[in-house]
Design an enzyme around this catalytic site. Structure first.
Site, mmCIF file in Angstrom:
data_model
loop_
_atom_site.group_PDB
_atom_site.id
_atom_site.type_symbol
_atom_site.label_atom_id
_atom_site.label_comp_id
_atom_site.label_asym_id
_atom_site.label_seq_id
_atom_site.Cartn_x
_atom_site.Cartn_y
_atom_site.Cartn_z
ATOM 1 N N ARG A 48 20.093 -10.331 10.794
ATOM 2 C CA ARG A 48 18.979 -9.420 10.516
ATOM 3 C C ARG A 48 19.530 -8.135 9.906
ATOM 4 N NH1 ARG A 48 17.529 -6.318 14.291
ATOM 5 N NH2 ARG A 48 17.441 -7.900 15.919
ATOM 6 N N TYR A 105 -3.030 -4.552 -6.910
ATOM 7 C CA TYR A 105 -2.952 -5.899 -6.352
ATOM 8 C C TYR A 105 -3.787 -5.911 -5.066
ATOM 9 C CZ TYR A 105 -0.890 -9.888 -3.917
ATOM 10 O OH TYR A 105 -0.706 -11.055 -3.239
ATOM 11 N N ASP A 177 5.158 -0.350 -8.343
ATOM 12 C CA ASP A 177 5.194 -1.800 -8.168
ATOM 13 C C ASP A 177 5.517 -2.394 -9.536
ATOM 14 O OD1 ASP A 177 4.637 -4.521 -7.998
ATOM 15 O OD2 ASP A 177 3.050 -4.246 -6.512
ATOM 16 N N LYS A 202 7.398 -13.613 -7.874
ATOM 17 C CA LYS A 202 6.815 -13.750 -9.210
ATOM 18 C C LYS A 202 7.922 -13.913 -10.264
ATOM 19 C CE LYS A 202 3.219 -13.021 -6.639
ATOM 20 N NZ LYS A 202 2.634 -11.700 -6.455
HETATM 21 C C1 LIG Z 1 2.158 -10.893 -5.377
HETATM 22 C C2 LIG Z 1 2.175 -9.425 -5.522
HETATM 23 C C3 LIG Z 1 2.461 -8.602 -4.421
HETATM 24 C C4 LIG Z 1 2.672 -9.145 -3.019
HETATM 25 O O1 LIG Z 1 3.822 -9.920 -2.919
HETATM 26 P P1 LIG Z 1 3.991 -11.167 -1.918
HETATM 27 O O2 LIG Z 1 5.346 -11.674 -2.267
HETATM 28 O O3 LIG Z 1 2.890 -12.131 -2.212
HETATM 29 O O4 LIG Z 1 3.894 -10.627 -0.533
HETATM 30 C C5 LIG Z 1 2.508 -7.238 -4.636
HETATM 31 N N1 LIG Z 1 2.264 -6.699 -5.853
HETATM 32 C C6 LIG Z 1 1.978 -7.466 -6.914
HETATM 33 C C7 LIG Z 1 1.722 -6.823 -8.228
HETATM 34 C C8 LIG Z 1 1.921 -8.846 -6.785
HETATM 35 O O5 LIG Z 1 1.609 -9.592 -7.850
#
Ligand SMILES: *Cc1c(COP(=O)(O)O)cnc(C)c1O
Length: 382
Positions: A48, A105, A177, A202
């Site tokens: 961890r 998001y 983000d 992603k």
């Molecule tokens: C998918 C996504 C998230 C969240 O991420 P997870 O891996 O699904 O928890 C946050 N911001 C954006 C822009 C996303 O596309």
């Protein structure tokens, strides 16, 4: 400093000292032998707190987002939202205020609305494109401006350098983000942001086979606080997931180039199609933030949204008619996806300031042969 693709393949990934393995091994292990009490080998104590596979990914992430900046610290998490949650609970305390996008998001909005707000964190939403309204939303209690750019699903683009000035003038941090652009297309920390957030699920992972998240902080002290909280709260990325994300990152640059090319051709088709209303893509000269996008991005990415002229039902039907574009949530993988944000990814923001048009369709344009993608869409649009 080496170029992006070189860093993607080598940063944090020296050949394994024991065997020379050219790829960091998956250290699928929970604990480490100590050479006498407290005699840790290279600081590893318990997975961890630290794991070599995760360390390799984290060093690579920091090198991609903040090349040459020694103070930058990468941290890998179990998911994008785990990264966001750890960030929120590290830099905010009850009574603080944040400014968040009015088209964030959906999961980010839900985290602020349903989790952070009951804990005592107020938020104001503002358009990422509207510097005046972002500045006006700042209060003496504002500790954070949270920006997504390009936004999901409407592909609005915020001017990172200008927003960084607003944040810092008000004594707040700027968080970006960077999931939609990836560090290949945009490096917010070099434009004045303090922390970058990723859903590595992603584009970074890129193959729709792992869920993960990451933070990169430019300041060592903040990086240390985030690492402390992650260890205390526990939302780490496991070794195999870290390894998958690292493998994906090696081809990020070549994948993004193809995503950009394919998306541009799809946008051309949509723009000329009689069934299609407004097309949202920062690469369009007609996009209201095209100049800002050109200034701060190397390319415009693989995400495209558009409105279907005949309305919601026609938009829903379209999502079921494509065959190569798979109907599904998520984005950023090599395979093309189609979805209806209003009923799917953004259902959780229905009735909120973040509600999206009901005739909106979102594409994550993959890296298949573009002619096949064009044919699939053309047939489905009729
Ligand atoms: C998918 C996504 C998230 C969240 O991420 P997870 O891996 O699904 O928890 C946050 N911001 C954006 C822009 C996303 O596309």
């Amino acid at each position: 400093m080496d170029g992006f693709n070189t860093r993607a393949i080598h940063a944090g990934q020296e050949p394994d000292p024991l065997t020379g393995a050219v790829v960091p091994p998956i250290y699928q292990v929970s604990t480490y032998a100590q050479d006498g009490v407290g005699g840790l080998r290279n600081g590893y104590e318990y997975s961890r707190s630290g794991n070599p596979t995760r360390t390799a990914l984290q060093e690579c992430m920091a090198a991609l987002e903040a090349p040459g900046i020694e103070t930058a610290r990468g941290l890998a998490f179990a998911s994008g939202l785990a990264a966001e949650d750890t960030l929120i609970r590290t830099v905010l305390k009850p009574g603080d205020h944040v400014v968040i996008p009015n088209d964030a998001y959906g999961g980010t909005y839900r985290l602020f609305k349903k989790v952070a707000e009951p804990w005592g964190i107020d938020h104001t939403t503002a358009a990422v494109t509207d510097l005046d309204s972002i500045a006006a939303a700042m209060t003496p209690k504002t500790k954070l401006i949270w920006i997504e750019t390009p936004t999901n699903p409407l592909l609005n683009v915020g001017d990172i350098a200008a927003i960084a000035e607003i944040a810092h003038a008000g004594g707040a941090l700027l968080v970006i983000d960077n999931t939609f652009a990836s560090p290949y297309l945009q490096q917010p920390l070099l434009l004045g942001a303090d922390v970058v957030v990723h859903s590595t699920t992603k584009y970074l992972g890129g193959h729709s086979d792992v869920v993960g998240g990451a933070l990169v902080a430019i300041n060592a002290e903040l990086g240390e606080q985030l690492a402390y909280h992650r260890n205390a709260m526990g939302a780490i990325a496991g070794p195999f997931d870290s390894w998958l994300v690292m493998r994906g990152i090696k081809t990020l640059g070549v994948r993004m180039d193809r995503h950009n090319e394919n998306a541009a051709k799809i946008v051309d088709l949509l723009e000329g199609h009689s069934a299609v209303g407004q097309v949202f893509y920062p690469g369009l000269a007609s996009h209201p933030n095209h100049e800002v996008a050109k200034k701060q991005m190397r390319g415009f990415g693989g995400m495209v949204s558009f409105r279907v002229k005949a309305g919601e039902q026609a938009a829903l039907d379209l999502c079921s008619k494509t065959t190569l574009f798979t109907l599904g949530e998520s984005l950023g993988g090599v395979e093309s996806l189609i979805e209806h944000p209003g009923r799917m990814t953004h259902a959780s923001v229905s009735g909120s300031p973040l509600e999206v048009p009901s005739d909106l369709v979102r594409l994550s344009v993959g890296i298949e042969e573009v002619d096949d993608l064009l044919a699939d869409l053309e047939k489905a649009l009729g």
